[in-house]
Design a protein around this motif. Structure first.
Motif, PDB file in Angstrom:
ATOM      1  N   ILE A  31       0.824  -1.202   0.000  1.00 22.65           N
ATOM      2  CA  ILE A  31       0.000   0.000   0.000  1.00 22.65           C
ATOM      3  C   ILE A  31       0.860   1.254   0.000  1.00 22.65           C
TER       4      ILE A  31
ATOM      5  N   VAL B  73      -8.923   1.767  -0.727  1.00 24.28           N
ATOM      6  CA  VAL B  73      -8.625   0.664  -1.642  1.00 24.28           C
ATOM      7  C   VAL B  73      -9.943   0.054  -2.102  1.00 24.28           C
TER       8      VAL B  73
ATOM      9  N   ALA C  20     -10.149  -4.582  -3.143  1.00 28.52           N
ATOM     10  CA  ALA C  20      -9.107  -5.099  -2.260  1.00 28.52           C
ATOM     11  C   ALA C  20      -9.167  -6.614  -2.116  1.00 28.52           C
TER      12      ALA C  20
ATOM     13  N   PRO D  81      -6.256  -4.466  -7.069  1.00 33.28           N
ATOM     14  CA  PRO D  81      -6.847  -3.406  -6.250  1.00 33.28           C
ATOM     15  C   PRO D  81      -6.437  -2.025  -6.735  1.00 33.28           C
ATOM     16  N   GLN D  82      -7.346  -1.060  -6.599  1.00 32.62           N
ATOM     17  CA  GLN D  82      -7.087   0.330  -6.964  1.00 32.62           C
ATOM     18  C   GLN D  82      -6.899   1.133  -5.675  1.00 32.62           C
ATOM     19  N   VAL D  83      -5.837   1.924  -5.590  1.00 33.83           N
ATOM     20  CA  VAL D  83      -5.474   2.619  -4.363  1.00 33.83           C
ATOM     21  C   VAL D  83      -5.396   4.120  -4.617  1.00 33.83           C
TER      22      VAL D  83
END
Length: 575
Positions: A333, A381, A384, A389-391
């Motif tokens: 992350i 996120v 997840a 995953p998109q952060v």
């Protein structure tokens, strides 16, 4: 004839790229200006809890007794702090989404009834299925447990002696039922979970163990905030694995009703800088574990007391689809170059949506004795629980909340004069609108008279005001308003209901456009006669649980408004 495969590959690449781009017009992750919950009382180790029935937010923190910073005792607020000491954790409530706060006041300066609650340290908040909110506190000789039936305004039940122990964590379960995990004093590797079935009035005397030694000689112990899974009637808490007293791995302990002890599941091999990892459960039962690590440069002496020099580290997230039995590959992350990251905490909402917060230092330093500026970073996120995953990450406060070292040696920090004002952790949670809220201590505000350091950190509250919501669909842009969602009408269960929402125009303005989401899925909004808007909410056939209905609207004058309600469903009717 050779161009077709190339064209297909090109189109697929564009589609993959499009999946990474936010929806057109969608705002990025952002937070409103921070709000001081109090300008005198201590704010280390803050915890948050939303009450969607009474529409309150409860904020609780360490009273500050063992968080006092000796160089700050000359502060003009020290006298106020000392005269306000009541051997109870601090408690505030907000009725307007965290914009303003009020101290709980039982009388005589006490936040709650002192016959139910004694203990200045280690608060934690949770709620049971009936809506009762629980808190805890210790004074190094007891674990108190007490609860509120009205959103934290008053605390009508409790016991000052649920058990003897240290660092209690709570998980609300069925109505009037709560579990308390604590490090007991009875035995080595002592960690047990105790149950109360009467709203915190009493606790069972025999706890459920979650500590021991594996066949290979590795010690393990439950360590961190625990949660209750209502769908399957079971508990989960973080676990640390140790060799020679040093953390070597992380995982979870799980328990289902009737088991004599917790089952232990290892997730990763890792070092750990924080005292414990953090976990969360999303609405679909997905389990998440987040942690920092503590790499050192071998053969160096640049750390405190000639220890090894710290290296840049990272915040990691790992997901389990089956309650700890198996784990997906870890996802990084945060791993900023030339900086240290620490103390991550996690909150979860709808399936695959989590928020992670952590402190980020402006340099690599051994924080046990070397100073650094610490900022509050927050990441939302989505996806997840999947492979991509998109952060989104931002500085949630906008300025450092501390510029000093951090003493993690417990009560000895006051004796040595080191800085322990932030305590051992800070937290995030999900508010009634499905958006992120953060509680943190703040050391950046200096004494108004001396201009020097304060003796305690102040409690700070931050709320998300843009970017994707964790629950309810849509985003967190806009202010709360009454847009036409109605209550359950006295019904305990709305499983077989299908009803229309007639969207309500705000006073002095009119709605220009609106979106309606049912459990995160957008439903059609119909405009009638050019002025009235309505949508149909269909709860028929939905599974047992809580269903979120959300309206997001924009008025003709450009105001962004939203309203959220959660409805209880009991499952489809049996034939």
């Amino acid at each position: 004839m050779q161009r077709r495969p190339v064209l297909v590959a090109f189109v697929l690449a564009l589609l993959a790229l499009a999946a990474l781009v936010p929806e057109a017009g969608a705002a990025g992750l952002g937070f409103a200006p921070p709000v001081f919950v109090d300008k005198q009382l201590a704010g280390g180790e803050p915890v948050l809890q939303t009450d969607p029935v009474h529409h309150t937010i409860v904020y609780s923190s360490h009273e500050g007794t063992t968080h006092i910073y000796r160089p700050g005792l000359a502060s003009s607020t020290t006298f106020t702090f000392l005269t306000g000491y009541r051997n109870q954790v601090n408690i505030w409530i907000s009725r307007n989404g965290g914009r303003t706060w009020k101290r709980d006041d039982f009388g005589g300066g006490f936040a709650t009834d002192p016959t139910h609650n004694t203990g200045f340290s280690d608060p934690d908040l949770t709620a049971d299925a009936g809506g009762r909110i629980y808190n805890t506190g210790i004074n190094l000789a007891n674990d108190s447990l007490f609860s509120s039936k009205d959103g934290g305004v008053t605390w009508d039940r409790g016991t000052p002696q649920c058990h003897d122990g240290d660092r209690p964590w709570l998980a609300g379960a069925k109505r009037d039922e709560v579990f308390m995990a604590t490090n007991t004093t009875e035995e080595a590797l002592s960690h047990r979970i105790f149950r109360s079935s009467d709203g915190g009035q009493t606790c069972e005397t025999s706890g459920i163990p979650d500590a021991g030694t594996l066949s290979d000689g590795t010690d393990y112990t439950g360590n961190g905030k625990l949660y209750y899974d209502a769908r399957r009637d079971r508990l989960v808490e973080p676990v640390t694995f140790m060799r020679g007293g040093a953390v070597t791995g992380l995982g979870v302990g799980t328990w289902k009703r009737g088991d004599a002890s917790f089952a232990v599941h290892k997730a990763v091999d890792s070092t750990l800088y924080a005292h414990w990892p953090a976990i969360a459960l999303d609405d679909a039962g997905g389990l998440y574990l987040t942690y920092d690590n503590d790499p050192k440069a071998a053969g160096t002496t640049g750390g405190c007391g000639g220890g090894q020099t710290p290296l840049a580290n990272q915040i990691t997230l790992v997901h389990s689809p089956d309650f700890g039995e198996h784990w997906d590959s870890p996802v990084t992350i945060a791993r900023p170059a030339g900086k240290r990251v620490l103390w991550p905490w996690i909150a979860a909402g709808a399936k695959g949506r989590v928020s992670i917060v952590w402190y980020q230092a402006d340099r690599i330093s051994d924080l046990a004795c070397q100073s650094a500026k610490l900022s509050v970073l927050a990441a939302t996120v989505t996806g997840a629980d999947g492979g991509s995953p998109q952060v989104q990450t931002v500085d949630a406060v906008g300025h450092p909340v501390a510029d000093n070292n951090i003493c993690q040696s417990g009560t000895t920090c006051v004796a040595t004069g080191e800085d322990r004002r932030l305590g051992d952790f800070f937290t995030n949670a999900v508010d009634e609108q499905g958006c992120v809220m953060i509680g943190t201590g703040d050391e950046s505000t200096k004494d108004p008279v001396t201009g020097g350091e304060r003796n305690v950190a102040l409690p700070l509250f931050v709320r998300q005001n843009s970017g994707p919501a964790l629950r309810g669909g849509g985003d967190c842009t806009g202010s709360n308003a009454n847009l036409g969602l109605r209550g359950a009408g006295g019904r305990k269960c709305l499983s077989r209901r299908r009803f229309r929402i007639h969207l309500r125009h705000p006073k002095g303005d009119r709605l220009k456009r609106a979106k309606v989401y049912v459990n995160g899925k957008r439903v059609k909004v119909i405009r009638r006669r050019g002025r009235r808007m309505q949508a149909t909410v269909n709860l028929r056939g939905l599974p047992k649980g809580r269903i979120t209905v959300k309206i997001q609207a924009v008025t003709r004058t450009g105001r962004h408004l939203r309203e959220v309600r959660r409805y209880h469903t009991c499952g489809p009717r049996r034939r």
